[in-house]
Design a protein around this motif. Structure first.
Motif, PDB file in Angstrom:
ATOM      1  N   GLY A  89       0.781  -1.226   0.000  1.00 33.52           N
ATOM      2  CA  GLY A  89       0.000   0.000   0.000  1.00 33.52           C
ATOM      3  C   GLY A  89       0.808   1.270   0.000  1.00 33.52           C
ATOM      4  N   GLU A  90       2.131   1.159  -0.183  1.00 36.38           N
ATOM      5  CA  GLU A  90       2.981   2.350  -0.105  1.00 36.38           C
ATOM      6  C   GLU A  90       3.404   2.885  -1.464  1.00 36.38           C
ATOM      7  OE1 GLU A  90       6.264   1.469   2.434  1.00 36.38           O
ATOM      8  OE2 GLU A  90       4.998   1.033   4.187  1.00 36.38           O
ATOM      9  N   ARG A  91       3.167   2.105  -2.531  1.00 40.73           N
ATOM     10  CA  ARG A  91       3.584   2.525  -3.863  1.00 40.73           C
ATOM     11  C   ARG A  91       2.416   3.124  -4.626  1.00 40.73           C
ATOM     12  NH1 ARG A  91       8.029  -0.463  -6.635  1.00 40.73           N
ATOM     13  NH2 ARG A  91       9.446  -1.208  -5.035  1.00 40.73           N
ATOM     14  N   GLU A  92       2.743   3.961  -5.597  1.00 40.41           N
ATOM     15  CA  GLU A  92       1.720   4.506  -6.478  1.00 40.41           C
ATOM     16  C   GLU A  92       1.151   3.385  -7.348  1.00 40.41           C
ATOM     17  OE1 GLU A  92       0.456   7.543  -6.625  1.00 40.41           O
ATOM     18  OE2 GLU A  92       1.724   8.238  -4.984  1.00 40.41           O
ATOM     19  N   THR A  93      -0.173   3.381  -7.509  1.00 42.03           N
ATOM     20  CA  THR A  93      -0.798   2.321  -8.294  1.00 42.03           C
ATOM     21  C   THR A  93      -1.624   2.896  -9.444  1.00 42.03           C
ATOM     22  OG1 THR A  93      -2.684   2.312  -6.760  1.00 42.03           O
ATOM     23  CG2 THR A  93      -0.907   0.731  -6.339  1.00 42.03           C
ATOM     24  N   ASP A  94      -1.160   3.998 -10.008  1.00 40.34           N
ATOM     25  CA  ASP A  94      -1.861   4.597 -11.140  1.00 40.34           C
ATOM     26  C   ASP A  94      -1.470   3.881 -12.432  1.00 40.34           C
ATOM     27  OD1 ASP A  94      -3.036   6.433  -9.456  1.00 40.34           O
ATOM     28  OD2 ASP A  94      -1.408   7.889  -9.684  1.00 40.34           O
ATOM     29  N   GLY A  95      -2.054   4.323 -13.534  1.00 39.98           N
ATOM     30  CA  GLY A  95      -1.709   3.764 -14.829  1.00 39.98           C
ATOM     31  C   GLY A  95      -2.560   2.561 -15.181  1.00 39.98           C
ATOM     32  N   VAL A  96      -2.185   1.892 -16.263  1.00 39.61           N
ATOM     33  CA  VAL A  96      -2.960   0.765 -16.779  1.00 39.61           C
ATOM     34  C   VAL A  96      -3.058  -0.365 -15.744  1.00 39.61           C
ATOM     35  CG1 VAL A  96      -3.109  -0.964 -18.609  1.00 39.61           C
ATOM     36  CG2 VAL A  96      -2.278   1.333 -19.140  1.00 39.61           C
ATOM     37  N   PHE A  97      -1.984  -0.587 -14.988  1.00 37.86           N
ATOM     38  CA  PHE A  97      -1.967  -1.660 -14.004  1.00 37.86           C
ATOM     39  C   PHE A  97      -2.483  -1.208 -12.631  1.00 37.86           C
ATOM     40  CE2 PHE A  97       1.608  -3.488 -16.655  1.00 37.86           C
ATOM     41  CZ  PHE A  97       0.876  -4.587 -17.090  1.00 37.86           C
ATOM     42  N   GLY A  98      -3.028   0.011 -12.530  1.00 37.69           N
ATOM     43  CA  GLY A  98      -3.374   0.568 -11.221  1.00 37.69           C
ATOM     44  C   GLY A  98      -4.322  -0.299 -10.414  1.00 37.69           C
ATOM     45  N   ASP A  99      -5.501  -0.602 -10.982  1.00 36.12           N
ATOM     46  CA  ASP A  99      -6.473  -1.397 -10.239  1.00 36.12           C
ATOM     47  C   ASP A  99      -5.982  -2.819  -9.998  1.00 36.12           C
ATOM     48  OD1 ASP A  99      -8.141   0.735 -10.113  1.00 36.12           O
ATOM     49  OD2 ASP A  99      -9.689  -0.059 -11.439  1.00 36.12           O
ATOM     50  N   LEU A 100      -5.283  -3.390 -10.980  1.00 38.60           N
ATOM     51  CA  LEU A 100      -4.744  -4.742 -10.810  1.00 38.60           C
ATOM     52  C   LEU A 100      -3.725  -4.768  -9.665  1.00 38.60           C
ATOM     53  CD1 LEU A 100      -4.395  -7.683 -11.644  1.00 38.60           C
ATOM     54  CD2 LEU A 100      -2.764  -6.914 -13.398  1.00 38.60           C
ATOM     55  N   THR A 101      -2.858  -3.748  -9.624  1.00 36.27           N
ATOM     56  CA  THR A 101      -1.858  -3.680  -8.556  1.00 36.27           C
ATOM     57  C   THR A 101      -2.517  -3.588  -7.189  1.00 36.27           C
ATOM     58  OG1 THR A 101      -0.299  -2.573 -10.044  1.00 36.27           O
ATOM     59  CG2 THR A 101       0.125  -2.384  -7.681  1.00 36.27           C
ATOM     60  N   ALA A 102      -3.510  -2.695  -7.072  1.00 40.22           N
ATOM     61  CA  ALA A 102      -4.210  -2.542  -5.789  1.00 40.22           C
ATOM     62  C   ALA A 102      -4.937  -3.828  -5.404  1.00 40.22           C
ATOM     63  CB  ALA A 102      -5.192  -1.377  -5.871  1.00 40.22           C
ATOM     64  N   MET A 103      -5.541  -4.503  -6.373  1.00 36.42           N
ATOM     65  CA  MET A 103      -6.218  -5.768  -6.102  1.00 36.42           C
ATOM     66  C   MET A 103      -5.234  -6.809  -5.557  1.00 36.42           C
ATOM     67  SD  MET A 103      -8.008  -8.429  -8.743  1.00 36.42           S
ATOM     68  CE  MET A 103      -6.445  -9.288  -9.007  1.00 36.42           C
ATOM     69  N   LEU A 104      -4.054  -6.925  -6.201  1.00 35.13           N
ATOM     70  CA  LEU A 104      -3.049  -7.887  -5.751  1.00 35.13           C
ATOM     71  C   LEU A 104      -2.532  -7.526  -4.365  1.00 35.13           C
ATOM     72  CD1 LEU A 104      -1.011  -8.271  -9.081  1.00 35.13           C
ATOM     73  CD2 LEU A 104      -2.584  -9.946  -8.088  1.00 35.13           C
ATOM     74  N   GLU A 105      -2.345  -6.236  -4.107  1.00 33.77           N
ATOM     75  CA  GLU A 105      -1.872  -5.804  -2.786  1.00 33.77           C
ATOM     76  C   GLU A 105      -2.906  -6.116  -1.700  1.00 33.77           C
ATOM     77  OE1 GLU A 105      -0.716  -1.683  -2.913  1.00 33.77           O
ATOM     78  OE2 GLU A 105       1.382  -2.262  -3.207  1.00 33.77           O
ATOM     79  N   ALA A 106      -4.189  -5.852  -2.003  1.00 28.86           N
ATOM     80  CA  ALA A 106      -5.242  -6.135  -1.018  1.00 28.86           C
ATOM     81  C   ALA A 106      -5.298  -7.622  -0.704  1.00 28.86           C
ATOM     82  CB  ALA A 106      -6.589  -5.646  -1.540  1.00 28.86           C
ATOM     83  N   GLU A 107      -5.177  -8.439  -1.742  1.00 28.96           N
ATOM     84  CA  GLU A 107      -5.222  -9.885  -1.536  1.00 28.96           C
ATOM     85  C   GLU A 107      -3.978 -10.370  -0.793  1.00 28.96           C
ATOM     86  OE1 GLU A 107      -7.339 -13.307  -1.498  1.00 28.96           O
ATOM     87  OE2 GLU A 107      -7.984 -11.358  -2.258  1.00 28.96           O
ATOM     88  N   ALA A 108      -2.825  -9.761  -1.087  1.00 29.42           N
ATOM     89  CA  ALA A 108      -1.597 -10.110  -0.359  1.00 29.42           C
ATOM     90  C   ALA A 108      -1.734  -9.754   1.117  1.00 29.42           C
ATOM     91  CB  ALA A 108      -0.396  -9.402  -0.979  1.00 29.42           C
ATOM     92  N   ALA A 109      -2.362  -8.605   1.400  1.00 28.66           N
ATOM     93  CA  ALA A 109      -2.571  -8.192   2.792  1.00 28.66           C
ATOM     94  C   ALA A 109      -3.524  -9.151   3.498  1.00 28.66           C
ATOM     95  CB  ALA A 109      -3.116  -6.767   2.841  1.00 28.66           C
ATOM     96  N   MET A 110      -4.606  -9.565   2.821  1.00 25.59           N
ATOM     97  CA  MET A 110      -5.527 -10.536   3.413  1.00 25.59           C
ATOM     98  C   MET A 110      -4.815 -11.855   3.693  1.00 25.59           C
ATOM     99  SD  MET A 110      -8.653  -9.584   4.080  1.00 25.59           S
ATOM    100  CE  MET A 110      -9.478 -11.168   4.181  1.00 25.59           C
ATOM    101  N   SER A 111      -4.023 -12.316   2.728  1.00 20.97           N
ATOM    102  CA  SER A 111      -3.314 -13.583   2.891  1.00 20.97           C
ATOM    103  C   SER A 111      -2.243 -13.500   3.967  1.00 20.97           C
ATOM    104  CB  SER A 111      -2.678 -14.009   1.553  1.00 20.97           C
ATOM    105  OG  SER A 111      -3.674 -14.220   0.577  1.00 20.97           O
ATOM    106  N   SER A 112      -1.789 -12.269   4.250  1.00 22.71           N
ATOM    107  CA  SER A 112      -0.794 -12.062   5.300  1.00 22.71           C
ATOM    108  C   SER A 112      -1.439 -11.838   6.669  1.00 22.71           C
ATOM    109  CB  SER A 112       0.092 -10.853   4.961  1.00 22.71           C
ATOM    110  OG  SER A 112       0.800 -11.079   3.761  1.00 22.71           O
TER     111      SER A 112
END
Length: 536
Positions: A89-112
């Motif tokens: 959650g500390e990196r910028e997640t704009d651009g084409v991969f923005g939502d995908l990046t945030a989705m992966l980060e949220a899931e990584a946080a849940m799994s952690s």
């Protein structure tokens, strides 16, 4: 492969067939960091956990990774190896991969096991707009799961409903399955047992059982298992866990979900007094790599506590469950804190500290009932019955134990709104309103909606209704506002019940309302916070 193509490929893996998406990616070539990120995630979705870890190690060796690659690596190591992700959650997640990046980060946080962080990241995508993309649907389900672990089941209910009613969900079969599993989990905790049973039947009827390369379908079955477990359907929960997880070692599940699966299997074995089988499941759980994973370690603590209590070692059971609750509190999972407390309190009740244990179980049951957490209340009551006790009727816990949503509902009910009107105002189902009104009545120690108004009345003088009502109608209105029945009003005023009924009908007409609670609200004046409740 072009960036837009990669996003579409990952989306097709989310919505339809991750195996086919991975095959297409491999044929196109996996060379840059973005395609490696896509490969890591698709290998997770196909339960190729060793391959996903290998891909994560390749990414780790590279410098200047884009945010999407960092997020994919974090998810892979959390899911496949139980390694807690850092710096999410500390990196910028704009651009084409923005939502995908945030989705992966949220899931990584849940799994952690970082529940609050997962919710914060997922909220960046979810917002208030209609769900229009697979990443938004997945993130909304992740947010619903996080809210459930926080004990905010009414919020989770709304989020799952949003996914299931989104325009595109019919064209996203895998996400529909996942949302259906989440629906069962939330329904169970809100006490909708018939909906749980129907949901499990429908899930089984959808099609084939999960395969060795279908993480999403396995996940939907396991969420259904968690729901069946919360609803007390232990045999169903165990069968769903083993089928969805792929057998006794649960190889299709991420590490933390294996712990939850073994907790279900242990409890089901103990329900049959099969302590030996429960110990076998405990050994499987203890062999998982969870040393630094607080949520998983908390779950393992609950497992060990249950087996210890079954073996009549209540001291070890109390210690293990208390440690489990402390760990769950650190990661912000109120649900897991309460579950550990029930086990601890029940162990105390079975030991020399019986009175304290019984009192604690009663407190958990009452507070769970007041907050609408029906499954937790039922569990605490089941534990009380094992100790020869029933929940005593001690109503009136008060306004402060109500959730924010319940306080809104209470204000609207006190203002005379019917359940369907409250549901429309707050964008929730009538069933949800019904369950919350029951919890509100219990918490406020009253038996009707007029009583809700009395409990939240701030003491402001009501409006002068003398120019609207006759003297007798005003007397009747005042008594209605006090919560008196027609028979009680008849006796106090020395008039027949039929006359009281006519006066009440006249009050409905003159005041332009349709319920006794609305009459009471008019007598008391505007109920504080009603406008805010409508806006909330």
């Amino acid at each position: 492969m072009e960036t837009a193509e990669l996003v579409d490929l990952v989306s097709s893996g989310l919505t339809h067939d991750a195996d086919s998406a991975l095959t297409r990616l491999v044929r196109a070539g996996i060379d840059d960091s973005s395609s490696l990120a896509a490969a890591a995630f698709l290998r997770v979705l196909t339960c190729r956990f060793d391959d996903a870890l290998d891909t994560a190690h390749v990414l780790e060796a590279r410098a200047d990774l884009p945010a999407v690659a960092v997020a994919a690596r974090a998810l892979a190591v959390a899911v496949c190896a139980g390694v807690v992700a850092a710096d999410l959650g500390e990196r910028e997640t704009d651009g084409v991969f923005g939502d995908l990046t945030a989705m992966l980060e949220a899931e990584a946080a849940m799994s952690s096991g970082w529940i609050a962080l997962a919710a914060d990241i997922a909220e960046r995508i979810v917002g208030d707009d209609p769900i229009a993309t697979p990443t938004a649907a997945w993130s909304t389900i992740a947010l619903a799961r996080a809210r459930s672990f926080e004990g905010r089941f009414d919020d989770a209910d709304r989020l799952v409903r949003r996914v299931l009613t989104s325009p595109g969900i019919g064209g996203w079969p895998q996400l529909l399955l996942l949302a259906s599993g989440a629906r069962i989990f939330v329904d169970a905790h809100l006490g909708r047992l018939e909906d749980v049973d129907r949901g499990v039947r429908e899930l089984r009827a959808v099609g084939a059982e999960p395969t060795d390369h279908d993480y999403i379908r396995a996940g939907s079955w396991v969420m259904a298992a968690f729901g069946a477990h919360a609803a007390g359907r232990l045999a169903d929960a165990a069968e769903l866990t083993l089928t969805g997880g792929g057998g006794e070692y649960l190889p299709r599940l991420q590490i933390v979900d294996r712990l939850y699966g073994y907790e279900i299997l242990v409890e089901e074995a103990l329900s049959r007094d099969d302590v030996l089988q429960a110990r076998t499941w405990t050994e499987h759980a203890a062999g998982l790599p969870v040393e630094d994973h607080l949520m998983a370690t908390a779950t393992l603590g609950r497992i060990r506590a249950r087996v210890a209590v079954a073996a009549h070692d209540t001291t070890a059971g109390i210690r293990a469950s208390a440690d489990s609750g402390a760990l769950a509190a650190i990661v912000g999972s109120d649900l897991e804190v309460v579950r550990a407390r029930i086990i601890e309190s029940s162990a105390r009740a079975a030991s020399g500290d019986r009175i304290r244990g019984i009192d604690e179980l009663e407190e958990v049951a009452r507070r769970a009932g007041a907050s609408g957490a029906a499954a937790i209340k039922d569990w605490a009551e089941r534990e009380l019955r094992t100790h020869g006790r029933r929940l005593r009727n001690v109503p009136g816990l008060g306004w402060d134990v109500l959730s924010t949503s319940q306080q809104r509902i209470a204000r609207l009910a006190a203002a005379g709104l019917r359940n369907r009107e409250i549901a429309a105002a707050l964008w929730i189902s009538e069933k949800t309103v019904e369950s919350h009104v029951a919890a509100i009545l219990s918490a406020l120690g009253t038996t009707n909606r007029v009583g809700i108004g009395r409990e939240i009345d701030t003491g402001h003088a009501g409006p002068d209704l003398g120019h609207v009502l006759t003297m007798r109608q005003r007397e009747v209105a005042d008594l209605v506002a006090q919560g008196r029945t027609n028979a009680e009003i008849s006796g106090q005023l020395g008039i027949s019940e039929k006359t009281v009924e006519k006066h009440v009908a006249g009050l409905f007409s003159r005041l332009g309302v349709g319920t006794r609670a609305a009459i009471a609200a008019r007598v008391r004046g505007a109920v504080p916070g009603v406008e805010a409740a409508h806006q909330g």
